[in-house]
Design a protein around this motif. Sequence first.
Motif, mmCIF file in Angstrom:
data_model
loop_
_atom_site.group_PDB
_atom_site.id
_atom_site.type_symbol
_atom_site.label_atom_id
_atom_site.label_comp_id
_atom_site.label_asym_id
_atom_site.label_seq_id
_atom_site.Cartn_x
_atom_site.Cartn_y
_atom_site.Cartn_z
ATOM 1 N N GLU A 287 0.841 -1.198 0.000
ATOM 2 C CA GLU A 287 0.000 0.000 0.000
ATOM 3 C C GLU A 287 0.882 1.257 0.000
ATOM 4 O O GLU A 287 0.652 2.199 -0.763
ATOM 5 C CB GLU A 287 -0.860 -0.030 1.280
ATOM 6 C CG GLU A 287 -1.800 1.129 1.440
ATOM 7 C CD GLU A 287 -3.008 0.994 0.525
ATOM 8 O OE1 GLU A 287 -3.660 -0.063 0.601
ATOM 9 O OE2 GLU A 287 -3.286 1.932 -0.243
ATOM 10 N N ALA B 36 2.598 1.636 -3.342
ATOM 11 C CA ALA B 36 1.662 2.075 -4.371
ATOM 12 C C ALA B 36 1.409 3.578 -4.251
ATOM 13 O O ALA B 36 1.454 4.315 -5.241
ATOM 14 C CB ALA B 36 0.349 1.305 -4.241
ATOM 15 N N ARG B 37 1.173 4.025 -3.044
ATOM 16 C CA ARG B 37 0.889 5.436 -2.824
ATOM 17 C C ARG B 37 2.073 6.285 -3.285
ATOM 18 O O ARG B 37 1.922 7.236 -4.042
ATOM 19 C CB ARG B 37 0.582 5.689 -1.344
ATOM 20 C CG ARG B 37 -0.083 7.048 -1.116
ATOM 21 C CD ARG B 37 -0.417 7.283 0.347
ATOM 22 N NE ARG B 37 -1.011 6.093 0.958
ATOM 23 C CZ ARG B 37 -0.505 5.460 2.013
ATOM 24 N NH1 ARG B 37 0.580 5.924 2.613
ATOM 25 N NH2 ARG B 37 -1.088 4.385 2.484
ATOM 26 N N VAL C 10 0.503 4.665 -8.033
ATOM 27 C CA VAL C 10 -0.241 3.653 -8.802
ATOM 28 C C VAL C 10 -1.158 2.882 -7.863
ATOM 29 O O VAL C 10 -1.145 3.112 -6.655
ATOM 30 C CB VAL C 10 0.721 2.648 -9.498
ATOM 31 C CG1 VAL C 10 1.644 3.366 -10.472
ATOM 32 C CG2 VAL C 10 1.531 1.888 -8.455
ATOM 33 N N SER C 11 -1.908 1.962 -8.416
ATOM 34 C CA SER C 11 -2.781 1.153 -7.570
ATOM 35 C C SER C 11 -1.979 0.015 -6.952
ATOM 36 O O SER C 11 -0.869 -0.306 -7.388
ATOM 37 C CB SER C 11 -3.903 0.555 -8.392
ATOM 38 O OG SER C 11 -3.380 -0.457 -9.215
ATOM 39 N N ARG C 12 -2.568 -0.603 -5.949
ATOM 40 C CA ARG C 12 -1.904 -1.722 -5.291
ATOM 41 C C ARG C 12 -1.681 -2.860 -6.287
ATOM 42 O O ARG C 12 -0.663 -3.527 -6.264
ATOM 43 C CB ARG C 12 -2.760 -2.199 -4.130
ATOM 44 C CG ARG C 12 -1.953 -2.527 -2.905
ATOM 45 C CD ARG C 12 -2.826 -2.549 -1.676
ATOM 46 N NE ARG C 12 -3.901 -3.499 -1.791
ATOM 47 C CZ ARG C 12 -5.160 -3.276 -1.421
ATOM 48 N NH1 ARG C 12 -5.478 -2.112 -0.888
ATOM 49 N NH2 ARG C 12 -6.070 -4.189 -1.547
ATOM 50 N N THR D 60 -1.184 -2.719 -9.524
ATOM 51 C CA THR D 60 -0.052 -2.428 -10.400
ATOM 52 C C THR D 60 1.265 -2.559 -9.635
ATOM 53 O O THR D 60 2.250 -3.129 -10.142
ATOM 54 C CB THR D 60 -0.184 -1.004 -10.976
ATOM 55 O OG1 THR D 60 -1.347 -0.963 -11.783
ATOM 56 C CG2 THR D 60 1.030 -0.652 -11.812
ATOM 57 N N ALA D 61 1.267 -2.057 -8.429
ATOM 58 C CA ALA D 61 2.480 -2.177 -7.621
ATOM 59 C C ALA D 61 2.830 -3.647 -7.428
ATOM 60 O O ALA D 61 3.993 -4.048 -7.564
ATOM 61 C CB ALA D 61 2.271 -1.503 -6.266
ATOM 62 N N SER D 62 1.835 -4.436 -7.146
ATOM 63 C CA SER D 62 2.057 -5.863 -6.941
ATOM 64 C C SER D 62 2.676 -6.494 -8.185
ATOM 65 O O SER D 62 3.658 -7.230 -8.114
ATOM 66 C CB SER D 62 0.728 -6.550 -6.617
ATOM 67 O OG SER D 62 0.884 -7.947 -6.565
ATOM 68 N N ASN E 103 5.667 3.030 -15.002
ATOM 69 C CA ASN E 103 5.195 2.563 -13.700
ATOM 70 C C ASN E 103 6.182 1.591 -13.064
ATOM 71 O O ASN E 103 6.390 1.608 -11.848
ATOM 72 C CB ASN E 103 3.830 1.904 -13.841
ATOM 73 C CG ASN E 103 2.726 2.939 -13.921
ATOM 74 O OD1 ASN E 103 2.933 4.100 -13.543
ATOM 75 N ND2 ASN E 103 1.574 2.541 -14.425
ATOM 76 N N VAL F 289 7.687 2.324 -9.346
ATOM 77 C CA VAL F 289 7.509 1.335 -8.285
ATOM 78 C C VAL F 289 8.886 0.897 -7.780
ATOM 79 O O VAL F 289 9.135 0.817 -6.576
ATOM 80 C CB VAL F 289 6.713 0.109 -8.779
ATOM 81 C CG1 VAL F 289 6.778 -1.023 -7.759
ATOM 82 C CG2 VAL F 289 5.269 0.501 -9.030
#
Lengths: 336, 336
Positions: free
Chosen positions: A10, A13-14, A18-20, A22-24, A37, A41
């Motif tokens: 989280e 991502a913040r 990006v969203s969680r 996408t980060a994942s 991205n 990240v």
Amino acid sequence: MAGNGRATLEDVARLAGVSRATASRAVRGVAPVSEANQESVRRAVAELGYVPNRAARSLVTRRTDTIAVVVPEPDSRIFSDPFFAATVAGVVETLEETAHQVVLLMRSRGGGTERLADYLEGNHADGVVVISHHREDHLPAMIGRSGIPAAFVGRPITTVPSLQYADVDNRAGGRMAAEYLATTGSRTVAAVAGPLDMAAAVDRLEGWREGLANAGLDNTIWYEGDFTVATARALAARILRERPEVDGILAASDLTASGVLTALHAAGRAVPGDVRVVGFDDSPVALETDPPLTTVTNPGRELAAAATRMVLAALDGRPFPAPVILQPRLVVRGSA
Amino acid sequence: MAGNGRATLEDVARLAGVSRATASRAVRGVAPVSEANQESVRRAVAELGYVPNRAARSLVTRRTDTIAVVVPEPDSRIFSDPFFAATVAGVVETLEETAHQVVLLMRSRGGGTERLADYLEGNHADGVVVISHHREDHLPAMIGRSGIPAAFVGRPITTVPSLQYADVDNRAGGRMAAEYLATTGSRTVAAVAGPLDMAAAVDRLEGWREGLANAGLDNTIWYEGDFTVATARALAARILRERPEVDGILAASDLTASGVLTALHAAGRAVPGDVRVVGFDDSPVALETDPPLTTVTNPGRELAAAATRMVLAALDGRPFPAPVILQPRLVVRGSA
DNA sequence: CTGAAAGCGCTTACAG
DNA sequence: CTGAAAGCGCTTACAG
């Protein structure tokens, strides 16, 4: 950042904007995610010192990224045999590359193997590599029951279909050792075998007896040992008492051979002058004895690596079609 | 039951006719839960073969129930030393009772200790027991940084305040060995030390030199080894060449002593007639050499158990106040 | 290529 | 002594 000071996905991502999800994906390096991205990240991960939480990941993936090394021996002395030490190292090394953690499972002192069964059935590991297996540990059956991907270092003594393993051709190795002694002059050859509840011991003994028979020598002089130096010494001393004419001794392992050598020294027999000795393993011990050992190769590290790769393959859904059997070589040094 | 065939706490709760919370408490055996509910949960667990999901539990408790055994050695041969084998067994045994899993962490071949650092900082284990630590592995600092509860088997060579460890009093042990040789007739004593980047080697050497000085003997004849048989042999051969008058040899470990013995045999020196030898460890090796070794006790299993209990105590928030130091004893056998 | 949402299986305040 | 609910930190369909 999380309350306890550790960054979560989280947070990453913040920071990366990006969203969680996408980060994942970026963290795991799985497509698809844009270069831009990916980069932000990557930067966020570095800045926050982010490390994925193993438990959270495991909970959803249903994998533990853990491989258990099972050593069904009640006695830690097993480690003192360089062959087993090499074997453990082989597993650890192979798993380093895949980021699996290695859990060490030993048989409890005086206890049975129930704890091993509980562990395996509890799905705490994705797979298992078994080292140093004996008949009465019932590991093949236990593993079959649990359905966990597994591979043995050394042929399982109980034949179970589909069970994977990597081994050296111990029978061929035994034959080579025996034929070498026979063809280079030994007339009366005795053998100090390993414990016959282990496949390696059984197979080597068979090989020796075959080789001696092929050479027309008596193949009935053998004693069951247990791969320890102390027992090997005692048995060698007994051989010298009961069969003083012996001029060749086949030992089930290099450690066994070193015990034999000590007994021979103590009895004033010259090696290789009076009695010639062949070991098995080609471990570091073979270079440390006096004289250095003529022995048969048994690459513990490679066997363990192969067994580990079998487990990994099974986890990927592409199990090996057949066991891996390595051909041994005879290494001639000073003892025979 | 869950889709994959494994029962969850939810299944247990339903079958037992209680809430998930109550089932959870009953399974863990934490009060308060009525006898009746305890019993029905127990029955449901048995019937379903329920085993708690480690990952799910870990995610909320923030504990992994994992202890890492760190062996910062690039070389697996370390295992072949019975002392280390005993040590690993000591950790495994102690952790069996607490249901912690044991993760084995070794230093990668040729690589550094970064992987160890990553693992520890990733919070993948609740605590760590360090075995076989060398100066340049920087483990004390690394562990200090990560804040993970830890204990060393053997004094860390870098002095870091608050670092916990269990050790035998190696200096006292060394002194005993040296004084024994001196007071029972040896006049010229040489020593084959361990690697001086390890505290045990340093401490034993100091003890030997103190003991020899106390007895009025020359304490300057010593050579640095590495706890391996091969090096010990080479050094002993060199001692016989450079200082043929030597009539006593202090060895840093039993394995070292066994190498010394081999060199002595090869040179035709009688033990203990011409040269007397004292080992260190009182491992099984001491009974396997010819003659059996006079040696100093160093209980690897107990030390490892103590170190493990220190880690466990720290996890419970009741850290040990001081290191555990065991007093060694001299065991007299045939070699001196 | 991206994000909102559901859900993995537990434990743990919280209220009763 | 008990239960409803929130939440641990991820991944993965799903829809866009």
